[in-house]
Design an enzyme around this catalytic site. Structure first.
Site, PDB file in Angstrom:
ATOM      1  N   ASP A  41       0.832  -1.211   0.000  1.00  0.00           N
ATOM      2  CA  ASP A  41       0.000   0.000   0.000  1.00  0.00           C
ATOM      3  C   ASP A  41       0.865   1.259   0.000  1.00  0.00           C
ATOM      4  O   ASP A  41       1.978   1.254   0.515  1.00  0.00           O
ATOM      5  CB  ASP A  41      -0.916  -0.028   1.237  1.00  0.00           C
ATOM      6  CG  ASP A  41      -2.085   0.927   1.112  1.00  0.00           C
ATOM      7  OD1 ASP A  41      -2.335   1.441   0.000  1.00  0.00           O
ATOM      8  OD2 ASP A  41      -2.759   1.164   2.139  1.00  0.00           O
ATOM      9  N   ARG A  45       0.121   7.820  -2.539  1.00  0.00           N
ATOM     10  CA  ARG A  45       0.691   8.866  -1.690  1.00  0.00           C
ATOM     11  C   ARG A  45       2.147   9.137  -2.054  1.00  0.00           C
ATOM     12  O   ARG A  45       2.609  10.268  -2.038  1.00  0.00           O
ATOM     13  CB  ARG A  45       0.573   8.470  -0.205  1.00  0.00           C
ATOM     14  CG  ARG A  45      -0.779   8.803   0.384  1.00  0.00           C
ATOM     15  CD  ARG A  45      -1.032   8.055   1.666  1.00  0.00           C
ATOM     16  NE  ARG A  45      -1.382   6.655   1.392  1.00  0.00           N
ATOM     17  CZ  ARG A  45      -1.488   5.733   2.338  1.00  0.00           C
ATOM     18  NH1 ARG A  45      -1.247   6.038   3.608  1.00  0.00           N
ATOM     19  NH2 ARG A  45      -1.841   4.491   2.023  1.00  0.00           N
ATOM     20  N   TRP A  46       2.863   8.091  -2.419  1.00  0.00           N
ATOM     21  CA  TRP A  46       4.270   8.239  -2.829  1.00  0.00           C
ATOM     22  C   TRP A  46       4.350   9.133  -4.070  1.00  0.00           C
ATOM     23  O   TRP A  46       5.164  10.057  -4.130  1.00  0.00           O
ATOM     24  CB  TRP A  46       4.865   6.864  -3.109  1.00  0.00           C
ATOM     25  CG  TRP A  46       6.324   6.889  -3.457  1.00  0.00           C
ATOM     26  CD1 TRP A  46       7.376   6.850  -2.582  1.00  0.00           C
ATOM     27  CD2 TRP A  46       6.895   6.951  -4.775  1.00  0.00           C
ATOM     28  NE1 TRP A  46       8.563   6.887  -3.280  1.00  0.00           N
ATOM     29  CE2 TRP A  46       8.301   6.951  -4.619  1.00  0.00           C
ATOM     30  CE3 TRP A  46       6.350   7.004  -6.060  1.00  0.00           C
ATOM     31  CZ2 TRP A  46       9.168   6.999  -5.711  1.00  0.00           C
ATOM     32  CZ3 TRP A  46       7.218   7.058  -7.131  1.00  0.00           C
ATOM     33  CH2 TRP A  46       8.614   7.052  -6.966  1.00  0.00           C
ATOM     34  N   HIS A  58       2.336   3.549  -9.050  1.00  0.00           N
ATOM     35  CA  HIS A  58       2.081   2.131  -9.338  1.00  0.00           C
ATOM     36  C   HIS A  58       3.231   1.544 -10.163  1.00  0.00           C
ATOM     37  O   HIS A  58       3.616   0.398  -9.977  1.00  0.00           O
ATOM     38  CB  HIS A  58       0.759   1.961 -10.097  1.00  0.00           C
ATOM     39  CG  HIS A  58      -0.445   2.366  -9.295  1.00  0.00           C
ATOM     40  ND1 HIS A  58      -0.634   1.984  -7.983  1.00  0.00           N
ATOM     41  CD2 HIS A  58      -1.537   3.113  -9.612  1.00  0.00           C
ATOM     42  CE1 HIS A  58      -1.784   2.484  -7.537  1.00  0.00           C
ATOM     43  NE2 HIS A  58      -2.345   3.173  -8.506  1.00  0.00           N
ATOM     44  N   THR A  87     -11.044  -6.552  -4.656  1.00  0.00           N
ATOM     45  CA  THR A  87     -12.381  -6.431  -5.264  1.00  0.00           C
ATOM     46  C   THR A  87     -12.884  -4.987  -5.106  1.00  0.00           C
ATOM     47  O   THR A  87     -13.542  -4.459  -5.995  1.00  0.00           O
ATOM     48  CB  THR A  87     -13.393  -7.404  -4.617  1.00  0.00           C
ATOM     49  OG1 THR A  87     -13.270  -7.318  -3.195  1.00  0.00           O
ATOM     50  CG2 THR A  87     -13.169  -8.835  -5.019  1.00  0.00           C
ATOM     51  N   ASN A  89     -11.044  -2.354  -5.144  1.00  0.00           N
ATOM     52  CA  ASN A  89     -10.306  -1.439  -6.029  1.00  0.00           C
ATOM     53  C   ASN A  89     -11.007  -1.215  -7.382  1.00  0.00           C
ATOM     54  O   ASN A  89     -10.700  -0.250  -8.079  1.00  0.00           O
ATOM     55  CB  ASN A  89      -8.865  -1.930  -6.264  1.00  0.00           C
ATOM     56  CG  ASN A  89      -7.963  -1.799  -5.057  1.00  0.00           C
ATOM     57  OD1 ASN A  89      -7.044  -2.598  -4.863  1.00  0.00           O
ATOM     58  ND2 ASN A  89      -8.205  -0.798  -4.211  1.00  0.00           N
ATOM     59  N   GLU A 228       1.418 -13.390  12.336  1.00  0.00           N
ATOM     60  CA  GLU A 228       2.015 -12.244  13.015  1.00  0.00           C
ATOM     61  C   GLU A 228       1.821 -11.042  12.088  1.00  0.00           C
ATOM     62  O   GLU A 228       2.048 -11.149  10.873  1.00  0.00           O
ATOM     63  CB  GLU A 228       3.517 -12.480  13.249  1.00  0.00           C
ATOM     64  CG  GLU A 228       3.817 -13.615  14.206  1.00  0.00           C
ATOM     65  CD  GLU A 228       3.298 -13.352  15.623  1.00  0.00           C
ATOM     66  OE1 GLU A 228       3.268 -12.177  16.043  1.00  0.00           O
ATOM     67  OE2 GLU A 228       2.930 -14.331  16.297  1.00  0.00           O
TER      68      GLU A 228
HETATM   69  C1  IPE Z   1      -5.464  -2.641  -0.180  1.00  0.00           C
HETATM   70  O1  IPE Z   1      -5.105  -1.302  -0.371  1.00  0.00           O
HETATM   71  C2  IPE Z   1      -5.426  -3.356  -1.485  1.00  0.00           C
HETATM   72  C3  IPE Z   1      -4.117  -3.481  -2.107  1.00  0.00           C
HETATM   73  C4  IPE Z   1      -2.963  -3.151  -1.576  1.00  0.00           C
HETATM   74  C5  IPE Z   1      -4.136  -4.060  -3.408  1.00  0.00           C
HETATM   75  P1  IPE Z   1      -6.189  -0.153  -0.481  1.00  0.00           P
HETATM   76  O2  IPE Z   1      -5.441   1.112  -0.596  1.00  0.00           O
HETATM   77  O3  IPE Z   1      -7.155  -0.454  -1.537  1.00  0.00           O
HETATM   78  O4  IPE Z   1      -6.903  -0.284   0.947  1.00  0.00           O
HETATM   79  P2  IPE Z   1      -7.864   0.710   1.724  1.00  0.00           P
HETATM   80  O5  IPE Z   1      -9.023   0.965   0.835  1.00  0.00           O
HETATM   81  O6  IPE Z   1      -7.099   1.948   2.026  1.00  0.00           O
HETATM   82  O7  IPE Z   1      -8.238  -0.033   2.970  1.00  0.00           O
HETATM   83  C1  IPE Z   2      -1.583   0.322  -3.381  1.00  0.00           C
HETATM   84  O1  IPE Z   2      -1.352   1.691  -3.389  1.00  0.00           O
HETATM   85  C2  IPE Z   2      -1.826  -0.221  -4.766  1.00  0.00           C
HETATM   86  C3  IPE Z   2      -3.215  -0.612  -5.034  1.00  0.00           C
HETATM   87  C4  IPE Z   2      -4.186  -0.618  -4.161  1.00  0.00           C
HETATM   88  C5  IPE Z   2      -3.516  -1.021  -6.390  1.00  0.00           C
HETATM   89  P1  IPE Z   2      -2.543   2.731  -3.358  1.00  0.00           P
HETATM   90  O2  IPE Z   2      -2.924   3.054  -4.760  1.00  0.00           O
HETATM   91  O3  IPE Z   2      -3.651   2.262  -2.487  1.00  0.00           O
HETATM   92  O4  IPE Z   2      -1.827   3.985  -2.691  1.00  0.00           O
HETATM   93  P2  IPE Z   2      -2.440   4.985  -1.625  1.00  0.00           P
HETATM   94  O5  IPE Z   2      -2.952   4.161  -0.500  1.00  0.00           O
HETATM   95  O6  IPE Z   2      -3.526   5.737  -2.313  1.00  0.00           O
HETATM   96  O7  IPE Z   2      -1.284   5.844  -1.233  1.00  0.00           O
HETATM   97 MG    MG Z   3      -4.060   2.471  -0.510  1.00  0.00          MG
END
Ligand code: IPE
Ligand code: IPE
Ligand code: MG
Length: 265
Positions: A41, A45-46, A58, A87, A89, A228
């Site tokens: 995750d 934000r990065w 990504h 799901t 996403n 863990e």
């Molecule tokens: C969880 O990350 C799913 C993946 C890393 C693929 P999200 O960014 O979708 O999770 P939430 O919605 O913040 O909980």
């Molecule tokens: C995780 O990074 C990748 C996927 C969920 C596909 P995010 O896209 O959720 O990144 P943040 O959480 O918005 O920073």
């Molecule tokens: Mg995320």
């Protein structure tokens, strides 16, 4: 802080050396997790921190996936499961979903050769039928080409949801009961395990989530029963092999009691 941990088994204090986690030799090979799962995750934000579009994050994230797969396999971790697309996403903006699917398909095309070289078997878990057919085809092709590889089994969780997995497991077992192939009493944890996407894969020993969020987000609900949990503020595109070593050292200093008392172990 890593420096205050002691080796649980041997009671040896760790040296006060800030680079300690950089050295994989400090990781005990016999105490590695059999199954490591990662919620990758923080890509968005990065990218935002760099003043870039989310997809840029990504793309960097995909490069990190390659490095971490390689590191896990070199360390000798037999099962690695990576949460790549949930799901939930699907509810992201259409353009981001399309970009992610495109990235995935490019990644699969490129990655097979590297996986072959490193003896890595690719697997996928999730509602794969819901993926665009191009991605699905690349995925099945990569799985077929790497199926005899024996180092690490890497499972990509794609269009994956833990509740959805439990739902399809329940429906599968209900159908068997309806057809008279199984009685309700014959539904055991083993039967349930066989009806999950992770079938022959052992339970998760260590679950890492990057980016500071302390939640499971519908990942591997059955399989993490006794895992863990390790949460780090590091964003996924900044996650390095050294960060992985740090998580593994932390894991190796925990006492896994599985309901027993410390004295019983
Ligand atoms: C969880 O990350 C799913 C993946 C890393 C693929 P999200 O960014 O979708 O999770 P939430 O919605 O913040 O909980
Ligand atoms: C995780 O990074 C990748 C996927 C969920 C596909 P995010 O896209 O959720 O990144 P943040 O959480 O918005 O920073
Ligand atoms: Mg995320």
């Amino acid at each position: 802080d890593i420096n205050i941990f002691r080796f649980a088994k041997k009671n040896i204090p760790l040296p006060l050396d800030s680079n300690f986690a950089d050295k994989p030799m400090n990781i005990e090979k016999e105490m590695l997790p059999k199954h490591l799962a990662i919620i990758m995750d923080g890509n968005g934000r990065w990218a935002k921190q760099q003043g870039k579009q989310r997809i840029f994050g990504h793309e960097k994230g995909a490069k990190i996936v390659r490095e971490i797969i390689q590191e896990a396999s070199q360390l000798g971790i037999p099962y690695l499961t990576l949460y790549a697309f949930s799901t939930e996403n699907w509810n992201r903006p259409k353009l981001e979903v399309e970009a992610l699917m495109h990235l995935l398909s490019r990644y699969l095309q490129k990655e097979v050769a590297i996986m072959q070289k490193n003896n890595i078997r690719l697997n996928a878990i999730g509602d794969l039928e819901s993926l665009p057919s191009k991605v699905r085809k690349e995925l099945y092709k990569a799985m077929e080409q790497t199926k005899d590889n024996t180092s690490t089994t890497v499972s990509l969780a794609l269009a994956y949801g833990g509740q959805q997995e439990l739902l399809q497991m329940t429906q599968q077992l209900a159908r068997k009961v309806q057809q008279g192939l199984l009685t309700p009493e014959q539904i055991t944890p083993q039967e349930i395990q066989k009806a999950l996407y992770t079938q022959e894969i052992p339970p998760v020993d260590l679950l890492i989530r990057t980016s500071g969020e302390c939640r499971i987000s519908n990942f591997l609900l059955w399989q993490i029963a006794y895992a863990e949990l390790y949460f780090t503020d590091v964003l996924w595109p900044d996650f390095t092999p050294e960060q992985l070593h740090k998580a593994l050292l932390n894991y190796q200093n925990r006492e896994r009691r599985f309901g027993k008392t410390s004295e019983q172990l």
